[in-house]
Motif scaffolding. Structure first.
Motif, PDB file in Angstrom:
ATOM      1  N   UNK A  87     -33.315   5.814  36.978  1.00  0.00           N
ATOM      2  CA  UNK A  87     -32.247   4.808  37.256  1.00  0.00           C
ATOM      3  C   UNK A  87     -31.439   5.293  38.399  1.00  0.00           C
ATOM      4  N   UNK A  88     -31.698   6.519  39.179  1.00  0.00           N
ATOM      5  CA  UNK A  88     -31.141   6.979  40.421  1.00  0.00           C
ATOM      6  C   UNK A  88     -31.953   6.719  41.465  1.00  0.00           C
ATOM      7  N   UNK A  89     -31.257   6.589  42.488  1.00  0.00           N
ATOM      8  CA  UNK A  89     -31.854   6.538  43.995  1.00  0.00           C
ATOM      9  C   UNK A  89     -32.559   7.998  44.449  1.00  0.00           C
ATOM     10  N   UNK A  90     -33.582   8.041  45.219  1.00  0.00           N
ATOM     11  CA  UNK A  90     -34.330   9.254  45.421  1.00  0.00           C
ATOM     12  C   UNK A  90     -33.964   9.735  46.562  1.00  0.00           C
ATOM     13  N   UNK A  91     -33.658  11.315  46.422  1.00  0.00           N
ATOM     14  CA  UNK A  91     -33.404  12.121  47.512  1.00  0.00           C
ATOM     15  C   UNK A  91     -34.518  12.080  48.407  1.00  0.00           C
ATOM     16  N   UNK A  92     -35.350  12.833  48.056  1.00  0.00           N
ATOM     17  CA  UNK A  92     -36.878  13.102  48.702  1.00  0.00           C
ATOM     18  C   UNK A  92     -37.816  13.319  47.800  1.00  0.00           C
ATOM     19  N   UNK A  93     -39.129  13.253  48.312  1.00  0.00           N
ATOM     20  CA  UNK A  93     -40.296  13.640  47.660  1.00  0.00           C
ATOM     21  C   UNK A  93     -40.609  15.091  48.415  1.00  0.00           C
ATOM     22  N   UNK A  94     -40.760  16.102  47.916  1.00  0.00           N
ATOM     23  CA  UNK A  94     -41.147  17.360  48.286  1.00  0.00           C
ATOM     24  C   UNK A  94     -42.669  17.771  48.052  1.00  0.00           C
ATOM     25  N   UNK A 124     -27.271  24.102  43.813  1.00  0.00           N
ATOM     26  CA  UNK A 124     -26.244  23.126  44.830  1.00  0.00           C
ATOM     27  C   UNK A 124     -25.906  21.951  44.360  1.00  0.00           C
ATOM     28  N   UNK A 125     -26.391  21.542  43.158  1.00  0.00           N
ATOM     29  CA  UNK A 125     -26.117  20.227  42.556  1.00  0.00           C
ATOM     30  C   UNK A 125     -26.557  19.160  43.575  1.00  0.00           C
ATOM     31  N   UNK A 126     -27.492  19.346  44.352  1.00  0.00           N
ATOM     32  CA  UNK A 126     -27.990  18.478  45.238  1.00  0.00           C
ATOM     33  C   UNK A 126     -28.982  17.157  44.551  1.00  0.00           C
ATOM     34  N   UNK A 127     -29.149  17.444  43.213  1.00  0.00           N
ATOM     35  CA  UNK A 127     -29.842  16.370  42.649  1.00  0.00           C
ATOM     36  C   UNK A 127     -29.492  16.356  41.042  1.00  0.00           C
ATOM     37  N   UNK A 128     -29.843  15.371  40.285  1.00  0.00           N
ATOM     38  CA  UNK A 128     -29.423  15.474  38.720  1.00  0.00           C
ATOM     39  C   UNK A 128     -30.658  15.509  38.121  1.00  0.00           C
ATOM     40  N   UNK A 129     -31.725  14.855  38.370  1.00  0.00           N
ATOM     41  CA  UNK A 129     -33.064  14.734  37.869  1.00  0.00           C
ATOM     42  C   UNK A 129     -34.111  14.993  38.655  1.00  0.00           C
ATOM     43  N   UNK A 130     -35.124  15.999  38.125  1.00  0.00           N
ATOM     44  CA  UNK A 130     -36.088  16.121  39.116  1.00  0.00           C
ATOM     45  C   UNK A 130     -37.371  16.012  38.243  1.00  0.00           C
TER      46      UNK A 130
END
Length: 312
Positions: free
Chosen positions: A51-58, A111-117
């Motif tokens: 339910x979250x927007x994507x930061x990126x795919x690594x 760094x709290x860059x994301x909430x879900x991995x």
């Protein structure tokens, strides 16, 4: 900061598992992958389920001297994809890939860059990194490749236990992005290549008994013993099946020259092929640590299948 999710892809796991689903063996060379479609499926899964927007795919893989090949460069140019490369060591094994995944996962959590991995891997070596990332408040979910039976393919028990959850990539999305490679059709007027036997044909051929050969110096490949050993019938059958499937998958689409190079290098086995042999036998037998006698027998069986393959 807007909550976001991210995907961490161990390309070695993803493509080997996809190859196993498509061909019956983990040999990556046995498949062609539509990476753009594959990445799109990973993004859609992560955004829909979290339910979250994507930061990126690594995207993590290994390359000679850490320099991307043509395919890896194309992957790195895909939208919202960050290419992260380890190295291929002198022994043909990948170096630094798991370390890069673990470091990135923990750094992004700290760094709290994301909430879900979403972690696309099954490697036990990532267990501690997952636990460390969770200690910083990150939710970590394993996104596994479904096997032919629908069960997650090749996920370590410890990694599964450490993660917050395990989800499966949709089989339809995976199958639409992965194509099994077949022998090319000769052009009109061209000299036809020797046909590649089907798994059924290989299975029905008589199986010669492996014989001992004198050791030869390895030349950047894996040295293999060709000494026959005695094992329980069930394990012997599994070894035979794995060797047969790997040879069939590897030989599909190969030219006469490439097949001749395999024979010329005997008793050394190409690293890619040897890794597939060991990984597939481990998966099929349930043995995580294959003993030296089992490895010797597996490689001997592979050469016996090559001998049968080369018979007119």
């Amino acid at each position: 900061m807007t909550p976001r999710c991210a995907v961490y892809v161990d390309a070695g796991y993803l493509l080997a598992a996809a190859a196993t689903r498509a061909t019956g063996t983990s040999l990556r060379g046995g498949i062609s992958a539509d990476h753009e479609r594959l990445v799109a499926a990973l993004i859609a899964h992560a955004e829909e389920r979290s339910g979250l927007p994507l930061l990126r795919v690594h995207w993590y893989d290994a390359a000679e001297n850490g320099v991307p090949d043509a395919t890896q460069r194309k992957i790195g140019l895909l939208s919202r994809v960050k290419l992260r490369l380890g190295r291929i060591g002198f022994d043909g094994e990948q170096k630094g890939v798991d370390l890069r995944i673990g470091l990135d996962l923990v750094a992004h959590a700290r760094n709290a860059a994301i909430d879900s991995a979403y972690l696309v891997s099954g490697d036990d070596d990532l267990t501690e990194a997952v636990e460390e990332a969770q200690a910083h408040g990150l939710q970590v979910i394993i996104l596994a490749v479904p096997g032919r039976t629908g069960a997650p393919h090749g996920v370590s028990h410890h990694l599964h236990a450490a993660a917050d959850d395990l989800e499966l990539l949709a089989a339809d999305d995976l199958d639409s992005a992965i194509t099994r490679r077949h022998a090319p059709t000769p052009a009109v007027g061209a000299t036809a290549q020797a046909p590649v036997p089907s798994p059924a044909l290989l299975a029905n051929r008589p199986r010669p008994t492996p014989t001992r050969t004198e050791p030869a110096p390895p030349t950047g490949l894996v040295y293999s013993s060709t000494t026959a050993l005695a094992f329980p019938a069930d394990l012997t059958e599994t070894i035979d099946s794995v060797a047969r499937h790997v040879l069939t998958s590897w030989s599909s689409g190969r030219s006469k020259e490439e097949l001749a190079e395999l024979e010329t290098a005997r008793p050394s086995i190409p690293r890619e092929v040897d890794r597939a042999l060991l990984r597939d036998l481990s998966d099929a037998s349930g043995l995580q640590d294959l003993s030296d006698p089992i490895r010797y027998q597996l490689r001997a069986r592979f050469w016996a299948e090559v001998d049968q393959f080369n018979q007119p």
